[in-house]
Design an enzyme around this catalytic site. Structure first.
Site, mmCIF file in Angstrom:
data_model
loop_
_atom_site.group_PDB
_atom_site.id
_atom_site.type_symbol
_atom_site.label_atom_id
_atom_site.label_comp_id
_atom_site.label_asym_id
_atom_site.label_seq_id
_atom_site.Cartn_x
_atom_site.Cartn_y
_atom_site.Cartn_z
ATOM 1 N N HIS A 75 0.852 -1.256 -0.188
ATOM 2 C CA HIS A 75 0.146 0.015 -0.275
ATOM 3 C C HIS A 75 1.000 1.141 0.119
ATOM 4 O O HIS A 75 1.696 1.428 0.962
ATOM 5 C CB HIS A 75 -0.913 0.006 1.319
ATOM 6 C CG HIS A 75 -2.039 -0.837 1.228
ATOM 7 N ND1 HIS A 75 -3.284 -0.856 1.995
ATOM 8 C CD2 HIS A 75 -2.302 -2.096 0.312
ATOM 9 C CE1 HIS A 75 -4.063 -1.643 1.330
ATOM 10 N NE2 HIS A 75 -3.609 -2.510 0.501
ATOM 11 N N TYR A 204 -9.742 5.662 6.560
ATOM 12 C CA TYR A 204 -9.998 5.886 8.135
ATOM 13 C C TYR A 204 -11.126 6.965 8.071
ATOM 14 O O TYR A 204 -10.832 7.884 7.431
ATOM 15 C CB TYR A 204 -8.915 6.342 8.637
ATOM 16 C CG TYR A 204 -7.789 5.510 9.147
ATOM 17 C CD1 TYR A 204 -7.778 4.636 10.294
ATOM 18 C CD2 TYR A 204 -6.895 5.109 8.236
ATOM 19 C CE1 TYR A 204 -6.804 3.562 10.594
ATOM 20 C CE2 TYR A 204 -5.747 4.112 8.370
ATOM 21 C CZ TYR A 204 -5.831 3.591 9.360
ATOM 22 O OH TYR A 204 -4.651 2.414 9.883
ATOM 23 N N PRO A 296 -6.044 0.688 18.406
ATOM 24 C CA PRO A 296 -5.711 0.084 16.910
ATOM 25 C C PRO A 296 -5.486 1.084 15.836
ATOM 26 O O PRO A 296 -4.961 0.717 14.606
ATOM 27 C CB PRO A 296 -6.749 -1.031 16.602
ATOM 28 C CG PRO A 296 -8.002 -0.691 17.537
ATOM 29 C CD PRO A 296 -7.237 -0.084 18.681
ATOM 30 N N LYS A 300 -0.388 -0.006 15.139
ATOM 31 C CA LYS A 300 0.786 -0.256 15.606
ATOM 32 C C LYS A 300 1.240 -1.251 16.543
ATOM 33 O O LYS A 300 2.469 -1.601 16.827
ATOM 34 C CB LYS A 300 1.331 1.255 16.306
ATOM 35 C CG LYS A 300 1.393 2.465 15.442
ATOM 36 C CD LYS A 300 2.739 2.323 14.521
ATOM 37 C CE LYS A 300 2.637 3.389 13.737
ATOM 38 N NZ LYS A 300 3.056 2.699 12.034
ATOM 39 N N TYR A 394 3.103 6.701 10.033
ATOM 40 C CA TYR A 394 2.298 5.482 9.702
ATOM 41 C C TYR A 394 3.312 4.405 9.446
ATOM 42 O O TYR A 394 3.178 3.378 9.304
ATOM 43 C CB TYR A 394 1.207 5.789 8.821
ATOM 44 C CG TYR A 394 0.218 4.914 8.730
ATOM 45 C CD1 TYR A 394 -0.686 4.996 9.257
ATOM 46 C CD2 TYR A 394 0.209 3.891 7.809
ATOM 47 C CE1 TYR A 394 -1.967 4.029 9.123
ATOM 48 C CE2 TYR A 394 -0.677 3.080 7.542
ATOM 49 C CZ TYR A 394 -1.877 3.066 8.342
ATOM 50 O OH TYR A 394 -2.632 2.014 8.229
HETATM 51 C C1 PHB Z 1 -6.977 -4.041 9.978
HETATM 52 O O1 PHB Z 1 -7.163 -4.382 8.812
HETATM 53 O O2 PHB Z 1 -7.439 -4.887 11.038
HETATM 54 C C2 PHB Z 1 -6.559 -2.738 10.610
HETATM 55 C C3 PHB Z 1 -6.007 -2.163 9.605
HETATM 56 C C4 PHB Z 1 -5.553 -0.671 10.295
HETATM 57 C C5 PHB Z 1 -5.616 -0.361 11.489
HETATM 58 C C6 PHB Z 1 -6.321 -1.440 12.349
HETATM 59 C C7 PHB Z 1 -6.565 -2.603 11.839
HETATM 60 O O3 PHB Z 1 -5.250 0.895 11.842
#
Ligand code: PHB
Ligand code: APR
Length: 418
Positions: A75, A204, A296, A300, A394
């Site tokens: 990504h 997000y 989450p 991280k 990130y």
């Molecule tokens: C996930 O794909 O489970 C996932 C991805 C990014 C995050 C948290 C969980 O920040």
């Protein structure tokens, strides 16, 4: 009583323990893994799936990267949507070429478990009553039960990789430990479904109705989350209710094109920030979730476990290859510096993307808390400097190197002079 001996006893067979075990094995350092659950149970847990470059490099170094490289999705960026307006964070451009890899933790665990089994390394699944002894003294050892038999495992060092609920952290006396904990008033309700992801990159979302995240495991398997009050249970959320709510939080175009389907997993994870200091006590090192938890947002958790593993791996190589016993005292300091950066980033991302009501009971601030956060987020997203700040963290901050201890340097100097 069965007596076993090894160099490093690893408590916990999650990603931290299994990755450390595989790396040490590659360097000829003997290790035994003691895991409370069955292998099937470990593989049933659905967790995050975004890997920093540092994690991927460790998998390569451990010789277990083949499937990750074939199936993982690179990504180059991700999107943040604030009240419907979406901004792409171009990770690759903003960080001079760095990217992240989308590959599920479950797959990582499977690759590590398969490699460990293929190498015939000792692993005790369903190990019960694991207890650590003489951690601070000269004869560290671990006792446990397995298939009705009692075992004692003598070792030089113990890696406590047994997660937040494990025994290792509790083996550091309370008088030595400081624990920092922050509980958030929401949990993430996650759904896994065999449907194509709504977008090639993660989205997000901050919205008036709450947080949402569109993520994935592959081109045909999606992972979506919405935040819900802590009092909610999974039973309250039918698949239909979940999809309806998700659509209300996603940007309009994503909501329109979202493909829904039956959930193949659904769970609620509470959000927590937690750090235990120090991360080392005598011959015991805490690694991963045993020492710290992040919410989450920002993905991280797993990556932080990997940087602990990288530090401990460097230290144990110095111990066994160079006889540099003193370097072990650097572990906690080095690991914690990176831990606090990731803790701060995860807390900050969480605040930016969730409606956390931070008002006190007699507070007259009205809606200003929410306005401040929305203003901060829109400012960041409109500013190249702001986007860079997000992108750099990130993709992951660099790993710190372990230094040779002073007496070792003197030996080297002597050798040079001779
Ligand atoms: C996930 O794909 O489970 C996932 C991805 C990014 C995050 C948290 C969980 O920040
Ligand atoms: N004895 C032996 N094993 C134990 C014990 C115990 N007393 N207690 C827990 N365990 C095992 C658990 O069953 C689990 O398999 O330790 C393992 C810990 O694994 P994780 O909780 O996955 O923690 P870790 O390996 O540090 O992985 C990093 O970061 O944010 C997260 O999702 C991410 O789980 C990932 C974690």
């Amino acid at each position: 009583m069965n007596k076993l001996t090894t160099q490093v006893a690893i408590i916990g067979g999650g990603p931290s323990g299994m990755l450390l075990g595989q790396l040490l094995h590659k360097r000829g350092i003997a290790n035994v893994v003691l895991e409370r659950a069955s292998a099937e149970h470990v593989l049933k847990r659905i967790r995050a799936g975004i890997l920093e470059t540092g994690f991927a490099e460790l998998m390569r170094e451990a010789g277990v990267a083949a499937r990750m490289e074939a199936e993982g999705l690179v990504h180059d960026g991700f999107a943040i949507s604030c009240n419907g307006a979406t901004t792409r964070i171009d990770l690759k451009t903003l960080t001079r070429g760095r990217t992240v890899l989308c590959y599920g933790q479950t797959e990582i665990s499977k690759d590590l478990m398969d490699a460990r089994e293929a190498a015939g390394l000792p692993t005790y699944y369903e190990a019960a009553n694991v207890a650590l002894h003489d951690v601070q003294g000269k004869q560290p050892h671990v006792t446990f039960e397995h298939r009705g038999e009692q075992y004692t495992l003598k070792c030089d060092y113990i890696a406590g990789c047994d997660g937040y609920h494990g025994v290792s952290r509790q083996s550091i006396p309370a008088s030595v430990r400081t624990e920092h904990e922050r509980i958030y008033p929401v949990g993430w309700l996650g759904v896994l479904s065999d449907t194509p992801p709504v977008s090639d990159e993660l989205i997000y979302c901050r919205s008036a109705r709450g947080f949402a995240l569109a993520s994935m495991r592959s081109h045909v398997r999606s992972r979506y989350y919405i935040d819900v009050p802590l009092s909610h249970t999974v039973d309250q959320w039918s698949d239909a209710a979940f999809w309806d709510e998700l659509k209300l939080r996603l940007p309009r175009e994503a909501a329109r094109t979202l493909v829904t389907g039956p959930s193949i997993e659904k769970s609620i994870a509470p959000l927590r920030s937690f750090v235990c200091e120090p991360m080392q006590y005598g011959h015991l090192f805490l690694v991963g979730d045993a020492a710290h938890i992040v919410p989450p947002t920002g993905a991280k958790g797993l990556n932080l476990a990997a940087s602990d593993v990288a530090t401990l791996y460097q230290i144990l190589q110095r111990v066994y290859r160079d006889g540099d016993l003193a370097c072990i005292s650097q572990y906690s300091e080095i690991a914690l510096r990176r831990v606090w950066h990731a803790e701060r980033f995860s807390w900050w991302m969480t605040r930016l993307l969730h409606n956390l009501d931070e008002r006190g009971p007699n507070d007259r601030s009205g809606d200003s808390g929410r306005r401040f956060v929305e203003s901060e987020l829109t400012y960041l997203l409109e500013s190249k400097a702001g986007q860079t700040l997000l992108a750099e963290q990130y993709v992951g901050l660099p790993y710190e190197s372990v230094r040779a201890s002073q007496p070792m340097l003197r030996e080297t100097e002597k050798a040079k002079l001779a």
